[in-house]
Design an enzyme around this catalytic site. Sequence first.
Site, PDB file in Angstrom:
ATOM      1  N   ARG A  34       0.674  -1.108   0.127  1.00  0.00           N
ATOM      2  CA  ARG A  34       0.065   0.048  -0.109  1.00  0.00           C
ATOM      3  C   ARG A  34       0.855   1.269   0.033  1.00  0.00           C
ATOM      4  O   ARG A  34       0.474   2.301  -0.862  1.00  0.00           O
ATOM      5  CB  ARG A  34      -0.930   0.104   1.008  1.00  0.00           C
ATOM      6  CG  ARG A  34      -2.259  -0.693   1.014  1.00  0.00           C
ATOM      7  CD  ARG A  34      -2.598  -1.280   2.495  1.00  0.00           C
ATOM      8  NE  ARG A  34      -1.610  -2.246   2.732  1.00  0.00           N
ATOM      9  CZ  ARG A  34      -1.610  -3.537   2.246  1.00  0.00           C
ATOM     10  NH1 ARG A  34      -2.679  -3.972   1.784  1.00  0.00           N
ATOM     11  NH2 ARG A  34      -0.657  -4.413   2.891  1.00  0.00           N
ATOM     12  N   THR A  35       1.801   1.254   0.869  1.00  0.00           N
ATOM     13  CA  THR A  35       2.600   2.685   1.009  1.00  0.00           C
ATOM     14  C   THR A  35       3.212   3.052  -0.314  1.00  0.00           C
ATOM     15  O   THR A  35       3.423   4.083  -0.797  1.00  0.00           O
ATOM     16  CB  THR A  35       3.447   2.886   2.560  1.00  0.00           C
ATOM     17  OG1 THR A  35       2.755   2.040   3.182  1.00  0.00           O
ATOM     18  CG2 THR A  35       3.870   3.733   2.795  1.00  0.00           C
ATOM     19  N   LYS A  85      26.840  -4.057  -1.877  1.00  0.00           N
ATOM     20  CA  LYS A  85      28.212  -4.056  -1.765  1.00  0.00           C
ATOM     21  C   LYS A  85      28.879  -3.391  -0.491  1.00  0.00           C
ATOM     22  O   LYS A  85      29.938  -3.201  -0.393  1.00  0.00           O
ATOM     23  CB  LYS A  85      28.699  -3.299  -3.124  1.00  0.00           C
ATOM     24  CG  LYS A  85      28.259  -3.760  -4.334  1.00  0.00           C
ATOM     25  CD  LYS A  85      28.710  -2.713  -5.283  1.00  0.00           C
ATOM     26  CE  LYS A  85      27.658  -2.944  -6.939  1.00  0.00           C
ATOM     27  NZ  LYS A  85      27.837  -1.702  -7.525  1.00  0.00           N
ATOM     28  N   ARG A 122      11.246   3.506   3.689  1.00  0.00           N
ATOM     29  CA  ARG A 122      10.843   2.515   4.902  1.00  0.00           C
ATOM     30  C   ARG A 122      12.111   1.843   5.267  1.00  0.00           C
ATOM     31  O   ARG A 122      13.005   1.587   4.238  1.00  0.00           O
ATOM     32  CB  ARG A 122       9.672   1.739   4.159  1.00  0.00           C
ATOM     33  CG  ARG A 122       9.450   0.605   5.442  1.00  0.00           C
ATOM     34  CD  ARG A 122       8.112  -0.342   5.025  1.00  0.00           C
ATOM     35  NE  ARG A 122       6.973   0.558   5.112  1.00  0.00           N
ATOM     36  CZ  ARG A 122       5.567   0.229   4.987  1.00  0.00           C
ATOM     37  NH1 ARG A 122       5.554  -1.380   4.559  1.00  0.00           N
ATOM     38  NH2 ARG A 122       4.770   0.868   5.234  1.00  0.00           N
ATOM     39  N   HIS A 124       4.699   5.489  11.868  1.00  0.00           N
ATOM     40  CA  HIS A 124       4.478   5.447  10.372  1.00  0.00           C
ATOM     41  C   HIS A 124       3.330   6.636  10.101  1.00  0.00           C
ATOM     42  O   HIS A 124       2.135   6.656  10.042  1.00  0.00           O
ATOM     43  CB  HIS A 124       3.553   4.053  10.017  1.00  0.00           C
ATOM     44  CG  HIS A 124       3.362   3.929   8.707  1.00  0.00           C
ATOM     45  ND1 HIS A 124       3.512   4.516   7.556  1.00  0.00           N
ATOM     46  CD2 HIS A 124       2.728   2.661   8.264  1.00  0.00           C
ATOM     47  CE1 HIS A 124       3.126   3.779   6.542  1.00  0.00           C
ATOM     48  NE2 HIS A 124       2.784   2.443   6.850  1.00  0.00           N
TER      49      HIS A 124
END
Length: 308
Positions: A56-57, A85, A106, A134
Site C-alpha cells: 500500500r504505502t 556492496k 521505509r 508510520h
Amino acid sequence: MVKGSFKGRDVLSISDFSREDLLHILSVAGQLEKKPRPDLLKGKIMASLFFEPSTRTKLSFAASMIKLGGQVIGFADVRTTSVKKGETLWDTTKMVEAYSDVIVTRNDVEGAPRLMSEASSIPVVNAGDGANQHPTQTLLDLYTIQKEHGSFDGMTIGFVGDLKYGRTVHSLAVALSHFKCSMHFVAPAALKMPDSYITMLKEKGITVEETDDLDAACKHFDVLYMTRIQEERFPDPIEYQKYKSVYKIDKRVLELCKESVKIMHPLPRVGEIDPKIDETPNAIYFKQAANGIPVRQAILALVLGELE
Ligand code: CP
C-alpha cells in the site's frame, strides 16, 4: 511544522505535527480528492527507497506522484542496489538527493529516516521505521475517520492486537491526543501499548483504558482499529505462535459492538479479520487504504512547496 511552512520539511514523526498542521493536511487532501491536479508536480521526481516490504504505502505514494504529474525512481529489491556492496545509508542518501526532489523511505531500523534527513537537503518522508512510527499512515487514518465518522472529539477508539510493535497504533494515538477522544487499548500483557505512550496520553488528559478482554471492551468503540500481530518484529518465533491468533474480528464479535462501529485496519491482515466482515457496512479498511492517494498527494504537494 505550521501552516504555510510545509515546503522543504521532512515528515519523520507524527509528533512533529500540531493539531492545526494535521487538520490543514486533511483539508488539502480533501481539496485534491475533489479537484484533481494532474500537472501540479510536473518535472518533480520522487525517490522511493523501501528497505522493507510494502504494498500500500509504496504503490500509493507512486500513484500519488504520477497522478500529480510527477515521476518516480527507485528499486524493486534492495539486493539489486549498491547497499549489497556495503554502501552506507548516508552515502546512498547523498546520491539519491542528487537525482530527486523528495525521498520516501521505509526501513526496519528505527530512526533510519531521521538519519537520512540529516544527510539530505531535500525532504525525507518516513514510510515506516521499525516499530516506531508510520506518520503518513496516521494521516490517512485521520482522513478516513473524519470522512466516515465525522469529528474526532467525543469519539471512543479501540486499538486491538499488537500494540507493542504496531507502529501505526503508536503514531495514531499521538495524533489523536490532540483531540478530546477516549482510547481503549486491547492487547495481551506481552503486547501491550508501551508505557511511554500511556503516560503521555494521560498527561494530556486523554481517557485511557487498558484490557486484554476484547469481548467486554468492544461495546464502547465508535472505531475499532484492528492490527496484525507483527511476526517480523518478534525476537522469538515461538512467542509469535503463542499470540498470532489471539483476537479475531468475526460476525460474533461484530454482534457485541455498536451497530454503527467502523472497523479499520492498516492492512495487510493475516487472519485477524474474517473476510465475511468485508461485506458489512462496518468494514472501512479498503476505503481507508484507498484514502492513501489524496493524503499522500497532499503530503507530496506540501513538502515540495507546490501547495500551501
Ligand atoms: N499499511 C501499510 O503500511 O501497508 P504496507 O505495508 O503494504 O505498505
